[in-house]
Write a protein that holds these residues in place. Structure first.
Motif, mmCIF file in Angstrom:
data_model
loop_
_atom_site.group_PDB
_atom_site.id
_atom_site.type_symbol
_atom_site.label_atom_id
_atom_site.label_comp_id
_atom_site.label_asym_id
_atom_site.label_seq_id
_atom_site.Cartn_x
_atom_site.Cartn_y
_atom_site.Cartn_z
ATOM 1 N N THR A 15 51.214 37.823 41.835
ATOM 2 C CA THR A 15 51.124 37.841 43.298
ATOM 3 C C THR A 15 50.632 39.197 43.793
ATOM 4 O O THR A 15 49.761 39.272 44.667
ATOM 5 N N THR A 16 51.166 40.276 43.230
ATOM 6 C CA THR A 16 50.757 41.617 43.639
ATOM 7 C C THR A 16 49.278 41.841 43.336
ATOM 8 O O THR A 16 48.556 42.432 44.143
ATOM 9 N N LEU A 17 48.819 41.365 42.188
ATOM 10 C CA LEU A 17 47.405 41.514 41.837
ATOM 11 C C LEU A 17 46.528 40.737 42.819
ATOM 12 O O LEU A 17 45.544 41.273 43.346
ATOM 13 N N PRO A 115 53.513 43.974 28.703
ATOM 14 C CA PRO A 115 54.288 44.010 27.461
ATOM 15 C C PRO A 115 55.777 44.311 27.685
ATOM 16 O O PRO A 115 56.622 43.830 26.927
ATOM 17 N N ALA A 116 56.091 45.059 28.740
ATOM 18 C CA ALA A 116 57.481 45.419 29.006
ATOM 19 C C ALA A 116 58.368 44.195 29.245
ATOM 20 O O ALA A 116 59.586 44.265 29.073
ATOM 21 N N ASP A 135 48.988 46.396 32.408
ATOM 22 C CA ASP A 135 49.283 47.784 32.740
ATOM 23 C C ASP A 135 49.367 48.629 31.466
ATOM 24 O O ASP A 135 49.829 49.755 31.490
ATOM 25 N N ALA A 136 48.923 48.067 30.336
ATOM 26 C CA ALA A 136 48.975 48.767 29.056
ATOM 27 C C ALA A 136 47.691 48.511 28.280
ATOM 28 O O ALA A 136 46.972 47.545 28.527
ATOM 29 N N LEU A 145 41.358 44.038 31.557
ATOM 30 C CA LEU A 145 41.240 44.644 32.879
ATOM 31 C C LEU A 145 42.512 45.410 33.192
ATOM 32 O O LEU A 145 43.615 44.992 32.816
ATOM 33 N N ASP A 146 42.363 46.526 33.888
ATOM 34 C CA ASP A 146 43.519 47.306 34.307
ATOM 35 C C ASP A 146 44.148 46.616 35.514
ATOM 36 O O ASP A 146 43.487 46.444 36.549
#
Length: 164
Positions: A15-17, A115-116, A135-136, A145-146
């Motif tokens: 959602t944030t993306l 991954p977290a 994010d990794a 993609l970042d």
């Protein structure tokens, strides 16, 4: 209409993306709509309101209409959950429909992976994943993609859909 998806485990940041990518697409003059799938029960209505009471009394559909927006709620009752194709057929014409969820649907999609979270990748099981946003740094056989570079993600979506 072009259709492009985002899939990932709960809490991965889908959602944030999308929230970050959407204004970038709109700035290009595109008309963009969104379909979000949820596995959880949800209700956009509130108990005690007239529309809630109408649905509780058995109405199959209730439409709320005002000066700023309208919303149509349909009770499925014993009907099967509609497919993505059924939902897309109900959308008003636009340039692009972004889809959150529907990971098994046959449409190109970005897998949002953190991954977290300790969750496995989706792209091994769902062949319509065309890239991974994370994010990794990851060792994947797809474009990576970042997750925090919304411009890059928007550009990827535009290229994949032919809207660039």
């Amino acid at each position: 209409m072009k259709v492009f998806g985002f899939a990932g485990w709960s809490g991965s940041g889908k959602t944030t993306l999308i929230e970050g990518v959407l204004p970038l697409l709109l700035r290009r003059g595109l008309r963009v709509s969104l379909i979000k799938h949820t596995h959880h029960g949800f209700d956009i209505d509130r108990p005690g309101k007239d529309s809630f009471r109408f649905r509780e009394a058995g109405a199959g559909e209730v439409m709320l209409a005002g000066a700023q927006r309208w919303a149509l709620m349909r009770e499925l009752r014993d009907e099967a959950q509609p497919s993505l194709a059924d939902l897309l057929a109900r959308m008003s014409p636009c340039d692009l429909v972004l889809v959150e969820g529907f990971k098994s649907a046959e449409l190109p999609k970005i897998e949002v992976h953190r991954p977290a979270l300790g969750k496995p990748f989706l792209h091994g099981e769902f062949p319509n994943v065309v890239a991974v946003a994370s994010d990794a740094s990851l060792d994947v056989d797809l474009p990576l993609l970042d997750l925090n570079h919304h411009d890059d993600v928007a550009a990827f979506v535009l290229n994949e859909t032919g809207l660039a």
